[in-house]
Design an enzyme around this catalytic site. Sequence first.
Site, short mmCIF file in Angstrom:
data_model
loop_
_atom_site.label_atom_id
_atom_site.label_comp_id
_atom_site.label_asym_id
_atom_site.label_seq_id
_atom_site.Cartn_x
_atom_site.Cartn_y
_atom_site.Cartn_z
N GLU A 1 7.21 -21.57 7.65
CA GLU A 1 7.32 -20.79 8.86
C GLU A 1 8.25 -21.70 10.03
OE1 GLU A 1 4.14 -21.17 12.07
OE2 GLU A 1 2.98 -20.94 10.07
N GLU B 1 0.73 -1.24 -0.16
CA GLU B 1 -0.13 -0.05 0.18
C GLU B 1 0.72 1.25 0.03
OE1 GLU B 1 -3.16 0.70 -0.55
OE2 GLU B 1 -3.74 -1.53 -0.07
#
Length: 299
Positions: free
Chosen positions: A116, A85
């Site tokens: 992960e 963004e």
Amino acid sequence: MQDNVYELGTEKVNPDTLKIDTASTAEVLRMMNDEDHKVAEAVKKVLPVVEEVVDKVVTSISSGGRLIYMGAGTSGRLGVLDAVECPPTFSVGSDVVVGLIAGGERAFVKAVEGAEDNEGLGASDLAALQLSPEDTVVGIAASGRTPYVIGGLRYAREVGAVTVALSCNEGARISEEAEHKIEVNVGPEALTGSTRLKAGTAQKLVLNMISTASMIKLGKAYGNLMVDVNISNYKLERRAIGIIRDITGTDEDTALKTLKLAHNEVKASIVMIKLGCGYDEAKDRLRDANGYVRVAIEE
């Protein structure tokens, strides 16, 4: 470090939602809303540390470095979301704020098994970016114990980059690997262990603060207006015209004409109108003012 996952605050059973499975829809929503109200207060308690981080990020970007988020699962997605963004909102390059998620881009829409849990992957992802001491790395993990983040922060420390750990548990494991630790204690979730709820909201609030406050300090705002918005579509063009008019008091036709003359640069448009100068002079003034519109027009 908490070795038992059920000792983590985010994994404990919430006594206030024990009957959520038999509650009416209205009651389920009320319970969740009650829990959500606790998030902002938890974030408020860590604002002094967030302040330290923002100042470090400003220094990093000012010196040619980057803000790099890294995490797995929901935490990784939130970091990527904040990063992507920034270019349209603040006209920064996509290499200035970077989001890394364990397992790569495909993990944004579908989990990548084992990613992960791989400390080495966290380090190698940062190495692939040619991490430098000018960068700031924010490791994000609701539990505070994700190996991918631990490995990344450890590598970042070795390189000499600024390191930040953002978690939702006190005494988080990732905090041991970071210079700055942001531990937002939101308590147990409405649905036990579902850290995309309060923990995810808390992380989003903190990431909003880090990127937005940093960009404001870097001259990306005039008042509370986004004067460095990137005009990539019609909606953003209309927003830009509105910003120019609000600041300069000019009419719409002049705002649009000047915006075109300024190559769709809102900052330059404002300076051109306020000072009655051409594009080149406006750019010179902005450069001398380190990009701060207020300084450029007051000089």
